[in-house]
Design a protein around this motif. Structure first.
Motif, PDB file in Angstrom:
ATOM      1  N   ASN A   1       0.795  -1.221   0.000  1.00 55.28           N
ATOM      2  CA  ASN A   1       0.000   0.000   0.000  1.00 55.28           C
ATOM      3  C   ASN A   1       0.824   1.266   0.000  1.00 55.28           C
ATOM      4  O   ASN A   1       0.312   2.344   0.189  1.00 55.28           O
ATOM      5  CB  ASN A   1      -0.956  -0.006   1.206  1.00 55.28           C
ATOM      6  CG  ASN A   1      -1.921  -1.170   1.106  1.00 55.28           C
ATOM      7  OD1 ASN A   1      -2.443  -1.448   0.040  1.00 55.28           O
ATOM      8  ND2 ASN A   1      -2.121  -1.878   2.208  1.00 55.28           N
ATOM      9  N   LYS A   2       2.094   1.087  -0.238  1.00 56.46           N
ATOM     10  CA  LYS A   2       2.954   2.270  -0.238  1.00 56.46           C
ATOM     11  C   LYS A   2       2.903   2.967  -1.585  1.00 56.46           C
ATOM     12  O   LYS A   2       2.565   2.373  -2.603  1.00 56.46           O
ATOM     13  CB  LYS A   2       4.401   1.848   0.029  1.00 56.46           C
ATOM     14  CG  LYS A   2       4.756   1.735   1.483  1.00 56.46           C
ATOM     15  CD  LYS A   2       6.251   1.507   1.570  1.00 56.46           C
ATOM     16  CE  LYS A   2       6.778   1.582   2.980  1.00 56.46           C
ATOM     17  NZ  LYS A   2       8.234   1.427   2.968  1.00 56.46           N
ATOM     18  N   GLU A   3       3.313   4.230  -1.580  1.00 57.42           N
ATOM     19  CA  GLU A   3       3.291   5.005  -2.816  1.00 57.42           C
ATOM     20  C   GLU A   3       4.284   4.514  -3.839  1.00 57.42           C
ATOM     21  O   GLU A   3       3.981   4.383  -5.007  1.00 57.42           O
ATOM     22  CB  GLU A   3       3.602   6.468  -2.488  1.00 57.42           C
ATOM     23  CG  GLU A   3       2.365   7.322  -2.514  1.00 57.42           C
ATOM     24  CD  GLU A   3       2.695   8.805  -2.499  1.00 57.42           C
ATOM     25  OE1 GLU A   3       1.891   9.560  -1.963  1.00 57.42           O
ATOM     26  OE2 GLU A   3       3.773   9.173  -3.030  1.00 57.42           O
ATOM     27  N   ASN A   4       5.497   4.265  -3.406  1.00 57.42           N
ATOM     28  CA  ASN A   4       6.541   3.840  -4.354  1.00 57.42           C
ATOM     29  C   ASN A   4       6.551   2.351  -4.568  1.00 57.42           C
ATOM     30  O   ASN A   4       7.587   1.771  -4.831  1.00 57.42           O
ATOM     31  CB  ASN A   4       7.919   4.240  -3.826  1.00 57.42           C
ATOM     32  CG  ASN A   4       8.117   5.731  -3.871  1.00 57.42           C
ATOM     33  OD1 ASN A   4       7.351   6.438  -4.521  1.00 57.42           O
ATOM     34  ND2 ASN A   4       9.129   6.208  -3.174  1.00 57.42           N
TER      35      ASN A   4
END
Lengths: 419, 184
Positions: free
Chosen positions: B91-94
């Motif tokens: 669920n992280k951006e990167n």
């Protein structure tokens, strides 16, 4: 102590077990634990690996052993592989007296003795001397393709030469002029080199006709649609199925629908579609591949000289210049009762002279051609970014057609017995 | 060092009355083919369809130790390593960038034969994204290798006769060019 460490990442327990199992092995074995034991891989696994190989590697892999050979030749596998393969552009590079016209660097491909001539496969060998006399004036071409990877164009070849023009492409098959038989056509897969000469259809001067090449989703047969205009101005249609290998006359489009045949047809949503006027087309002319019926489909707005229709992710896209700084993309998902919906707008940079060319079927980018220079630009939907494709020096082939390298064959394999 | 019995005991301890503490992560216990017992965080274990189905379908209690007879302990370690990282980054951006970096490191640490074993395990445990990743890594590795190398790696015999081989070769004469020179 045990209980506390259970909460930590991966668990101290896990780490202890790991240490214990690892300490049983030597340093070497730690890195290559299974060197001595060759894992038995189920067919599914092998298939999942092979389907990810580029086409030349796949061909090579078919020599590993007979089970692999069967697996790779299986039409279902070939189809799965096709679905994962990225679009390229196929084109012809003229060769004169053993050297290609493009006089640029040493990187320019040359015809070498290993080059396979398409025509040679069409003639019985004792005919060749006579043939080459009459062919002295014909330009020979090397068949090449252009792939776009990471913003750069990479040129590849098939070790194949031919005399004729590429008329249409479909799923890795190409429709080529048969220079050995005037007016004739060949269907060829440049990767596998399997080819078939088609019976003569109605002969026409090239500017009065158009060819479309598509697969019927319903029957699984490949069809070639030939549109041509006779002296009276009537547009007639004949269709050849690669299964039945005979031309059939079919009810053509209504009189007056077609202004010109200058735009290549696009295959999408089970039909072939043409923009029928050079400018200000308010509709497209489409023929359903299975039912072989013609339709006139209105466009959401008038199609101008720099607008085009392209296949996009299974749907038909209409890419049109709304004004100087904006390109709108409309999508038509199907034939029956579907309407055009505006899907996206491109508003980056100066785009007035960008002509939509085709879309990358896997990555999804739309490739544009800049009118004057012929340079290619790629529009990335995620990044919303239009960037120039770095070209190979001096090489901007003029008439390219969207293509995909595959092992597809038109031959019906009714032998699904061997899985 | 703990025995399986101790492991199960410690689980009971956690899910006892103090189970009213909501954020205590549940654990699933499995036993590999070579007899090692592993405790997995529930969220990581549920990434593996085979395990998920085993527990979910018949509502089997997490106290049951699931046998994974076709998986060796070193293989499970690697699978857990990948899946834990995946779940962490999910669920992280990167996500894509970081996953790619992790994937590159992951592949570097293993030999081709190890990758093959892992593809088998990924298939058995039904972890789609892990299987996709491993298969791609193997494909990338073999794509420019010659036929002999691939046979050796996969442990398959050449069952073509001379004639059959020559005939097949004529179908794709240019397939034998541009290969890596390194072997094994």
């Amino acid at each position: 102590m045990m209980t506390k460490s259970l909460g930590s990442k991966n668990g101290g327990l896990l780490r202890l077990v790991e240490e214990r199992s690892l300490s049983k092995k030597t340093e070497e074995e730690k890195k290559h634990p299974q060197e001595t034991h060759i894992p038995y891989l189920p067919k599914d696994c092998i298939s999942s690996i092979l389907v990810r190989l580029p086409v030349e590697s796949l061909q090579r892999s078919s020599f590993v052993c007979k089970p692999w050979y069967s697996m790779i030749k299986n039409p279902k596998f070939i189809d799965a592989h096709l679905k994962r393969s990225e679009s390229v552009l196929i084109f012809l590079l003229p060769i004169r007296k053993g050297r290609p016209y493009s006089s640029s660097m040493a990187s320019a491909p040359e015809e070498n003795p290993n080059t396979f001539s398409v025509e040679s496969k069409l003639l019985p060998s004792n005919c060749i001397p006579t043939f080459s006399n009459s062919a002295l004036n014909s330009t020979k071409f090397l068949v090449q393709f252009l792939a776009i990877k990471n913003g750069k164009a990479e040129i590849g070849g098939y070790g194949l030469s031919c005399l004729g023009n590429i008329r249409a492409t479909c799923n890795g098959l190409i429709l080529l002029d048969n220079k050995v038989k005037k007016g004739g056509l060949i269907v060829l897969n440049p990767v596998t080199r399997k080819l078939i000469a088609l019976p003569l259809g109605t002969l026409q001067p090239p500017y009065n006709e158009s060819y479309g090449f598509a697969l019927s989703d319903v029957t699984g047969e490949y069809k070639i649609v030939h549109l041509f205009r006779d002296e009276l101005g009537f547009v007639s249609c004949e269709i050849l199925s690669l299964r039945k290998k005979a031309w059939r006359e079919v009810n053509g489009p209504a009189f007056g629908l077609f202004g010109w045949f200058g735009y290549e047809p696009v295959s999408a949503i089970g039909a072939l579609h043409w923009i029928p006027q050079v400018d200000q087309s308010d509709y497209i002319v489409s023929v359903e591949v299975h039912k072989e019926r013609f339709h006139q489909i209105p466009l959401p707005k008038s199609c101008r000289t720099h607008d085009r229709i392209i296949e996009m992710g299974g749907a038909l896209g209409f890419v049109t210049h709304e004004d100087i700084n904006r390109i709108d993309i409309w999508i038509l998902k199907g034939f029956c009762g579907e309407i055009w919906t505006k899907n996206h707008s491109i508003t980056v940079g100066s785009i007035i002279d960008m002509i939509p060319y085709f879309s990358l079927r896997i990555k999804g980018d739309i490739i544009f051609k800049r009118d004057e220079e012929g340079t290619l630009y790629s529009y990335d939907f995620q990044q919303q970014d239009l960037s120039k494709v770095e070209m190979v020096k001096g090489c901007m082939p003029t008439s390219c057609l969207p293509h995909v390298n595959s092992l597809v064959s038109w031959i019906d394999e009714s032998s699904d017995l061997h899985d | 060092m703990s025995t399986p019995a101790e492991n199960e005991a410690s689980i009971k301890q956690e899910s006892g009355p103090s189970g009213t503490v909501q954020d205590k992560p549940k654990k699933i216990v499995v036993r590999t083919g070579d007899g090692e017992v592993f405790e997995l965080k529930e969220e990581v274990a549920m990434e593996m369809e085979t395990i998920k189905t085993f527990f979910m379908e018949d509502n089997i209690s997490y106290e049951t130790v699931m046998p994974l007879t076709n998986v060796d302990s070193w293989e499970l370690v690697k699978v857990i390593e990948y899946c834990s990282k995946y779940v962490e980054l999910k669920n992280k951006e990167n996500f894509h960038k970081e996953l790619k970096a992790f994937q590159d490191e992951f592949v570097k640490s293993m030999s081709p034969k190890t990758l093959l074993s892992l593809s088998n395990v990924a298939n058995y445990l039904e972890i789609k994204y892990f299987l996709d990743f491993i298969c791609q890594a193997i494909a990338d590795h073999i794509k420019s290798k010659d036929v002999e190398y691939v046979r050796e790696l996969f442990g398959v015999e050449n069952d073509f006769t001379e004639e059959e081989y020559e005939m097949a070769k004529t179908e794709a004469p240019w397939a034998h060019e541009n290969l890596d020179k390194d072997l094994y």
